[in-house]
Write an enzyme that holds these catalytic residues in place. Structure first.
Site, PDB file in Angstrom:
ATOM      1  N   TYR A 146     -19.356 -56.668   6.715  1.00 21.06           N
ATOM      2  CA  TYR A 146     -19.844 -56.983   5.367  1.00 21.06           C
ATOM      3  C   TYR A 146     -18.642 -57.246   4.472  1.00 21.06           C
ATOM      4  O   TYR A 146     -17.721 -56.424   4.407  1.00 21.06           O
ATOM      5  CB  TYR A 146     -20.680 -55.843   4.791  1.00 21.06           C
ATOM      6  CG  TYR A 146     -21.222 -56.141   3.405  1.00 21.06           C
ATOM      7  CD1 TYR A 146     -20.702 -55.509   2.282  1.00 21.06           C
ATOM      8  CD2 TYR A 146     -22.241 -57.070   3.214  1.00 21.06           C
ATOM      9  CE1 TYR A 146     -21.183 -55.793   1.008  1.00 21.06           C
ATOM     10  CE2 TYR A 146     -22.730 -57.362   1.944  1.00 21.06           C
ATOM     11  CZ  TYR A 146     -22.195 -56.725   0.837  1.00 21.06           C
ATOM     12  OH  TYR A 146     -22.667 -57.015  -0.424  1.00 21.06           O
ATOM     13  N   ASP A 241     -10.153 -57.473   5.632  1.00 19.61           N
ATOM     14  CA  ASP A 241     -10.949 -57.027   4.489  1.00 19.61           C
ATOM     15  C   ASP A 241     -10.793 -55.501   4.404  1.00 19.61           C
ATOM     16  O   ASP A 241     -11.477 -54.758   5.107  1.00 19.61           O
ATOM     17  CB  ASP A 241     -12.419 -57.414   4.672  1.00 19.61           C
ATOM     18  CG  ASP A 241     -13.287 -56.807   3.578  1.00 19.61           C
ATOM     19  OD1 ASP A 241     -14.502 -57.088   3.564  1.00 19.61           O
ATOM     20  OD2 ASP A 241     -12.765 -56.039   2.740  1.00 19.61           O
ATOM     21  N   LYS A 269     -12.701 -51.166  -4.483  1.00 20.41           N
ATOM     22  CA  LYS A 269     -13.075 -49.746  -4.448  1.00 20.41           C
ATOM     23  C   LYS A 269     -11.972 -48.823  -4.966  1.00 20.41           C
ATOM     24  O   LYS A 269     -11.761 -48.717  -6.179  1.00 20.41           O
ATOM     25  CB  LYS A 269     -13.527 -49.363  -3.034  1.00 20.41           C
ATOM     26  CG  LYS A 269     -14.820 -50.104  -2.610  1.00 20.41           C
ATOM     27  CD  LYS A 269     -15.275 -49.698  -1.231  1.00 20.41           C
ATOM     28  CE  LYS A 269     -16.399 -50.557  -0.724  1.00 20.41           C
ATOM     29  NZ  LYS A 269     -17.714 -50.198  -1.260  1.00 20.41           N
TER      30      LYS A 269
HETATM   31  P1  KE4 Z   1     -18.193 -55.297  -3.761  1.00 21.65           P
HETATM   32  O1  KE4 Z   1     -18.478 -56.728  -4.137  1.00 21.65           O
HETATM   33  O2  KE4 Z   1     -19.470 -54.506  -3.536  1.00 21.65           O
HETATM   34  O3  KE4 Z   1     -17.226 -54.591  -4.717  1.00 21.65           O
HETATM   35  O4  KE4 Z   1     -17.417 -55.297  -2.378  1.00 21.65           O
HETATM   36  C1  KE4 Z   1     -17.987 -55.943  -1.262  1.00 21.65           C
HETATM   37  C2  KE4 Z   1     -17.386 -55.355   0.003  1.00 21.65           C
HETATM   38  C3  KE4 Z   1     -16.437 -56.080   0.694  1.00 21.65           C
HETATM   39  N1  KE4 Z   1     -15.865 -55.592   1.815  1.00 21.65           N
HETATM   40  C4  KE4 Z   1     -16.197 -54.362   2.299  1.00 21.65           C
HETATM   41  C5  KE4 Z   1     -15.541 -53.865   3.538  1.00 21.65           C
HETATM   42  C6  KE4 Z   1     -17.168 -53.578   1.634  1.00 21.65           C
HETATM   43  O5  KE4 Z   1     -17.502 -52.367   2.127  1.00 21.65           O
HETATM   44  C7  KE4 Z   1     -17.781 -54.069   0.459  1.00 21.65           C
HETATM   45  C8  KE4 Z   1     -18.844 -53.293  -0.298  1.00 21.65           C
HETATM   46  N2  KE4 Z   1     -19.370 -52.162   0.384  1.00 21.65           N
HETATM   47  C9  KE4 Z   1     -20.742 -51.780   0.060  1.00 21.65           C
HETATM   48  C10 KE4 Z   1     -21.085 -50.504   0.805  1.00 21.65           C
HETATM   49  N3  KE4 Z   1     -20.564 -50.431   2.108  1.00 21.65           N
HETATM   50  C11 KE4 Z   1     -20.939 -51.615  -1.403  1.00 21.65           C
HETATM   51  C12 KE4 Z   1     -22.153 -50.825  -1.778  1.00 21.65           C
HETATM   52  C13 KE4 Z   1     -23.243 -51.702  -2.329  1.00 21.65           C
HETATM   53  O6  KE4 Z   1     -23.383 -52.860  -1.864  1.00 21.65           O
HETATM   54  O7  KE4 Z   1     -23.933 -51.223  -3.259  1.00 21.65           O
END
Ligand code: KE4
Length: 429
Positions: A146, A241, A269
């Site tokens: 993801y 990533d 994060k």
């Molecule tokens: P954001 O756009 O949510 O800040 O980041 C996306 C992203 C990109 N790469 C990795 C490895 C990530 O884990 C994430 C976002 N993670 C999710 C939970 N695993 C965010 C939680 C959510 O979507 O509410």
């Protein structure tokens, strides 16, 4: 815990009327664990409190940012101090330069870094740089990886997409997904086969070096080194990533932990200390392709925002000063070993994957080395475990396909409370 959930329920009913699914991000709906919706009121250290006054030991940690625990006074003070001077200018500030200097000093291979507002923006921008740098269109990603919700990356995606069973979102045009190729994690032969067939058209491979969005999965020995070798040999870029693993699995992230250098790194994060901050970067020759110094366009009204950067600076300065990684490792190892021992005593198949302070209990014997093996978990049992732990005052991420996070604020008493709750809960399964 007061046990009530009246206020959460009432808020959930109101939220449904004005917000899709009543939440601003799908995983917060707790759909896959069947629990009551949860509305939190405040957090401090390793605890959070919901609007009904119930306290929980928190292993969600805002999905990763809360590496040092919630509401660290130094971070709150930094935000307050920045705020009184104005919250956003749309013009550069000294603080951004200091933050970029700190990031490029700590993260291996980062000569230039561009700040954005989320991990999604960081990943979509890094992919654009890779395509601009190579003149190639195709990218490779991992099944269950993801990287945020940009169209080209919402293909066989993990996290909420996997949780809700919609790994390929509606609304993504075939043209946007056509150039995204997918392979299983921990499978070098699959990557080599794709390069055999499509080599000269592949711009990059983007990978969570330590996936958290299919649940936590560790790279098999030689896997990351293999990706580095294969992509370099094919003139493709390797994008790590590290939005989740960055500053989490080591101060220098997975690049430091495994000694493998990516061409571009995506961050988020932890680096925002809880405020909206993402970043992407790499060597100067690549990043100088980004506007205004180059032809790859990327922009953002609130990028480098004074409050986010103030929080990020405070967070990273604390991490350098306190070096919590040995403590995080000890606590997380004790938690993983404790859960494993309890399940063994009860004859319950449980495979706990852990890398540093991110971990996931899979409800089958395992091993879990990729999405397919993660999907063999008994997600109904995971849901029952989540509900039972929540009733006993322990909040886990509400999905089998997510990582739980330990913070430096988690204490030995917290560990005991967590394992006691786990023992009582696992006994009911
Ligand atoms: P954001 O756009 O949510 O800040 O980041 C996306 C992203 C990109 N790469 C990795 C490895 C990530 O884990 C994430 C976002 N993670 C999710 C939970 N695993 C965010 C939680 C959510 O979507 O509410």
């Amino acid at each position: 815990m007061s046990g009530g959930s009246e206020r959460s329920r009432a808020l959930a009913a109101r939220a449904q009327r004005v917000i899709p699914g009543g939440v601003n991000s799908p995983v917060r709906a707790f759909r896959s664990v069947g629990g009551e919706p949860l509305f939190l009121a405040r957090a401090a250290g390793s605890s959070v409190w919901d609007v009904d006054g119930n306290r929980y030991l928190d292993y969600l940690g805002s999905w990763g940012p809360m590496l040092l625990g919630h509401a660290r006074p130094e971070i709150l003070a930094a935000i307050q101090a920045a705020a009184v001077d104005g919250v956003s200018f749309g013009v550069s500030t000294e603080r951004e330069v200091r933050f970029a200097e700190l990031l490029t000093r700590i993260v291996p291979g980062l000569e230039r870094v561009r700040l954005v507002n989320s991990g999604t923006e960081a990943c979509m921008s890094a992919v654009r740089v890779a395509r601009g740098a190579t003149g190639r269109d195709r990218i490779i990603k991992i099944a269950g990886g993801y990287h945020g919700h940009a169209d080209a990356l919402l293909v066989r995606a993990g996290s909420g997409a996997e949780t809700l069973g919609i790994p390929d979102s509606a609304g993504v045009p075939a043209g946007a997904a056509r150039d995204t190729l997918v392979v299983p994690y921990n499978d070098l032969a699959a990557v080599e086969a794709l390069f055999e067939r499509h080599g000269p058209t592949i711009a990059a491979m983007i990978v969570e070096p330590v996936p958290g969005n299919m649940g936590t999965v560790a790279p098999l020995p030689g896997y990351l080194e293999g990706l580095r070798r294969i992509t370099a040999a094919q003139g493709a870029l390797l994008i790590f990533d590290e939005v989740m693993s960055g500053f989490r699995v080591a101060l220098g992230g997975a690049q430091q932990r495994y000694g493998v250098s990516a061409d571009l790194v995506c961050l988020g994060k932890v680096i925002g200390g809880g405020l909206p901050v993402g970043a992407y970067g790499g060597r100067a020759a690549l990043m100088d392709l980004v506007a205004p110094s180059g032809a790859v366009y990327q922009a953002g009204t609130l990028s480098g925002n004074p409050l986010g950067v103030a929080a990020g600076l405070a967070m990273l300065e604390l991490l350098e000063r306190e070096d919590p990684y040995a403590q995080l490792e000890r606590y997380a190892a004790a938690l993983a070993e404790g859960l494993t021992a309890i399940a063994r005593e009860l004859g319950l198949p449980l495979c706990v994957n852990r890398v540093g302070s991110m971990l996931t209990p899979f409800f089958w014997a395992g091993p879990v080395t990729d999405l397919a093996s993660a999907q063999r978990s008994d997600v109904a049992r995971f849901a029952a475990f989540h509900r039972g732990m929540r009733q006993r005052g322990v909040l886990l991420p509400p999905s089998q396909f997510e990582a739980a996070f330990v913070s430096a604020a988690h204490s030995d008493e917290d560990l005991q409370q967590t394992l006691e709750a786990a023992r009582e809960t696992l006994r009911t399964l």
